[in-house]
Design a protein around this motif. Structure first.
Motif, PDB file in Angstrom:
ATOM      1  N   LEU A 156     114.344  30.888  96.061  1.00 50.22           N
ATOM      2  CA  LEU A 156     114.102  31.830  97.153  1.00 50.22           C
ATOM      3  C   LEU A 156     112.991  32.824  96.794  1.00 50.22           C
ATOM      4  N   VAL A 157     112.964  33.297  95.550  1.00 50.71           N
ATOM      5  CA  VAL A 157     111.911  34.221  95.104  1.00 50.71           C
ATOM      6  C   VAL A 157     110.557  33.533  95.196  1.00 50.71           C
ATOM      7  N   LYS A 158     110.489  32.300  94.739  1.00 47.54           N
ATOM      8  CA  LYS A 158     109.226  31.542  94.791  1.00 47.54           C
ATOM      9  C   LYS A 158     108.767  31.357  96.242  1.00 47.54           C
ATOM     10  N   THR A 159     109.682  30.984  97.110  1.00 47.30           N
ATOM     11  CA  THR A 159     109.361  30.765  98.522  1.00 47.30           C
ATOM     12  C   THR A 159     108.917  32.063  99.198  1.00 47.30           C
ATOM     13  N   ALA A 160     109.652  33.132  98.982  1.00 46.85           N
ATOM     14  CA  ALA A 160     109.316  34.420  99.609  1.00 46.85           C
ATOM     15  C   ALA A 160     107.991  34.958  99.075  1.00 46.85           C
ATOM     16  N   SER A 161     107.749  34.808  97.778  1.00 46.06           N
ATOM     17  CA  SER A 161     106.485  35.269  97.191  1.00 46.06           C
ATOM     18  C   SER A 161     105.303  34.516  97.788  1.00 46.06           C
ATOM     19  N   GLU A 162     105.444  33.212  97.948  1.00 45.86           N
ATOM     20  CA  GLU A 162     104.379  32.399  98.549  1.00 45.86           C
ATOM     21  C   GLU A 162     104.163  32.798 100.013  1.00 45.86           C
ATOM     22  N   PHE A 163     105.242  33.054 100.731  1.00 46.58           N
ATOM     23  CA  PHE A 163     105.139  33.476 102.126  1.00 46.58           C
ATOM     24  C   PHE A 163     104.373  34.797 102.232  1.00 46.58           C
ATOM     25  N   VAL A 164     104.701  35.765 101.383  1.00 50.33           N
ATOM     26  CA  VAL A 164     104.020  37.064 101.386  1.00 50.33           C
ATOM     27  C   VAL A 164     102.552  36.884 101.017  1.00 50.33           C
ATOM     28  N   ARG A 165     102.277  36.048 100.010  1.00 53.13           N
ATOM     29  CA  ARG A 165     100.894  35.817  99.581  1.00 53.13           C
ATOM     30  C   ARG A 165     100.068  35.212 100.711  1.00 53.13           C
ATOM     31  N   ARG A 166     100.609  34.229 101.421  1.00 56.26           N
ATOM     32  CA  ARG A 166      99.887  33.626 102.550  1.00 56.26           C
ATOM     33  C   ARG A 166      99.655  34.637 103.660  1.00 56.26           C
ATOM     34  N   HIS A 167     100.635  35.480 103.927  1.00 56.35           N
ATOM     35  CA  HIS A 167     100.488  36.516 104.949  1.00 56.35           C
ATOM     36  C   HIS A 167      99.376  37.485 104.568  1.00 56.35           C
ATOM     37  N   GLU A 168      99.346  37.906 103.301  1.00 50.44           N
ATOM     38  CA  GLU A 168      98.297  38.811 102.835  1.00 50.44           C
ATOM     39  C   GLU A 168      96.919  38.170 102.926  1.00 50.44           C
ATOM     40  N   GLN A 169      96.819  36.880 102.592  1.00 48.98           N
ATOM     41  CA  GLN A 169      95.542  36.166 102.700  1.00 48.98           C
ATOM     42  C   GLN A 169      95.082  36.089 104.147  1.00 48.98           C
ATOM     43  N   GLN A 170      96.009  35.832 105.053  1.00 41.90           N
ATOM     44  CA  GLN A 170      95.669  35.751 106.467  1.00 41.90           C
ATOM     45  C   GLN A 170      95.210  37.116 106.981  1.00 41.90           C
ATOM     46  N   LEU A 171      95.884  38.173 106.583  1.00 41.41           N
ATOM     47  CA  LEU A 171      95.492  39.516 106.999  1.00 41.41           C
ATOM     48  C   LEU A 171      94.107  39.854 106.448  1.00 41.41           C
ATOM     49  N   HIS A 172      93.855  39.526 105.194  1.00 40.39           N
ATOM     50  CA  HIS A 172      92.546  39.790 104.595  1.00 40.39           C
ATOM     51  C   HIS A 172      91.460  39.029 105.343  1.00 40.39           C
ATOM     52  N   ALA A 173      91.726  37.764 105.672  1.00 43.38           N
ATOM     53  CA  ALA A 173      90.740  36.957 106.401  1.00 43.38           C
ATOM     54  C   ALA A 173      90.463  37.526 107.784  1.00 43.38           C
ATOM     55  N   THR A 174      91.459  38.130 108.413  1.00 46.96           N
ATOM     56  CA  THR A 174      91.282  38.734 109.728  1.00 46.96           C
ATOM     57  C   THR A 174      90.455  40.011 109.639  1.00 46.96           C
ATOM     58  N   LEU A 175      90.670  40.787 108.584  1.00 45.76           N
ATOM     59  CA  LEU A 175      90.008  42.082 108.453  1.00 45.76           C
ATOM     60  C   LEU A 175      88.632  41.999 107.790  1.00 45.76           C
ATOM     61  N   HIS A 176      88.339  40.908 107.090  1.00 47.79           N
ATOM     62  CA  HIS A 176      87.067  40.767 106.369  1.00 47.79           C
ATOM     63  C   HIS A 176      86.480  39.392 106.651  1.00 47.79           C
ATOM     64  N   GLN A 177      85.527  39.371 107.574  1.00 48.98           N
ATOM     65  CA  GLN A 177      84.914  38.110 107.974  1.00 48.98           C
ATOM     66  C   GLN A 177      83.446  38.105 107.560  1.00 48.98           C
ATOM     67  N   SER A 178      82.916  36.942 107.262  1.00 47.56           N
ATOM     68  CA  SER A 178      81.487  36.846 106.997  1.00 47.56           C
ATOM     69  C   SER A 178      81.014  35.437 107.307  1.00 47.56           C
ATOM     70  N   LEU A 179      79.731  35.348 107.615  1.00 45.00           N
ATOM     71  CA  LEU A 179      79.105  34.055 107.854  1.00 45.00           C
ATOM     72  C   LEU A 179      77.617  34.160 107.566  1.00 45.00           C
ATOM     73  N   GLU A 180      76.987  33.022 107.361  1.00 46.78           N
ATOM     74  CA  GLU A 180      75.559  32.986 107.074  1.00 46.78           C
ATOM     75  C   GLU A 180      74.807  32.499 108.299  1.00 46.78           C
ATOM     76  N   VAL A 181      73.653  33.132 108.564  1.00 48.39           N
ATOM     77  CA  VAL A 181      72.788  32.725 109.673  1.00 48.39           C
ATOM     78  C   VAL A 181      71.344  32.740 109.186  1.00 48.39           C
ATOM     79  N   ASP A 182      70.502  32.005 109.891  1.00 46.40           N
ATOM     80  CA  ASP A 182      69.071  32.017 109.614  1.00 46.40           C
ATOM     81  C   ASP A 182      68.408  33.019 110.538  1.00 46.40           C
ATOM     82  N   CYS A 183      67.535  33.837 109.972  1.00 47.32           N
ATOM     83  CA  CYS A 183      66.819  34.848 110.739  1.00 47.32           C
ATOM     84  C   CYS A 183      65.390  34.940 110.210  1.00 47.32           C
TER      85      CYS A 183
END
Length: 144
Positions: A58-85
């Motif tokens: 249960l600790v392993k499962t819950a820790s992984e769940f929290v880690r994925r949630h944190e990664q998703q939140l980080h991806a939502t709040l910090h986005q980047s992409l490359e473009v040609d200009c």
């Protein structure tokens, strides 16, 4: 109930049906990070006892769940992409500060060497995509 490794597992009555659930609560947090079904005991009324091996899983499962949630939140709040200009490759980033009282966001551009070309404040709802990044760069990084 079991405690250890920064977690508490508590077997609780499942409010949705006649069964049981286990709530995984990270130390210092007011709400469970994860609630899942728990097995009935042999008498089909009471929950199966929680043991060390089940707690570790249960600790392993819950820790992984929290880690994925944190990664998703980080991806939502910090986005980047490359473009040609104008023949150059630039990285455009959107960093959102999720503050309940005063949310904000910064749009920035960096060249291939990592040098900052521009940075402007934008509404937190700004949509960063290839078209908006290219348009911003083509306008000389004027505030969108």
């Amino acid at each position: 109930m079991w405690c250890g490794d920064g977690w508490t597992a508590r077997v609780i009555k499942n409010e949705d049906d006649d069964g049981w659930a286990v709530a995984m609560i990270k130390d210092g947090e007011p709400e469970p990070a994860l609630v899942g079904p728990w097995t009935m005991g042999r008498d089909k009324k009471n929950p199966k006892p929680l043991d060390g091996q089940a707690f570790s899983t249960l600790v392993k499962t819950a820790s992984e769940f929290v880690r994925r949630h944190e990664q998703q939140l980080h991806a939502t709040l910090h986005q980047s992409l490359e473009v040609d200009c104008r023949g150059a490759r630039i990285t455009v980033s959107l960093d959102i500060v999720a503050d309940e009282d005063n949310p904000s966001a910064l749009l920035s551009a960096h060249d291939e060497a990592g040098e900052q070309l521009a940075q402007v404040r934008v509404p937190p709802a700004f949509k960063l995509n290839r078209a908006s990044a290219t348009a911003w760069a083509d306008r000389g990084f004027a505030k969108p």
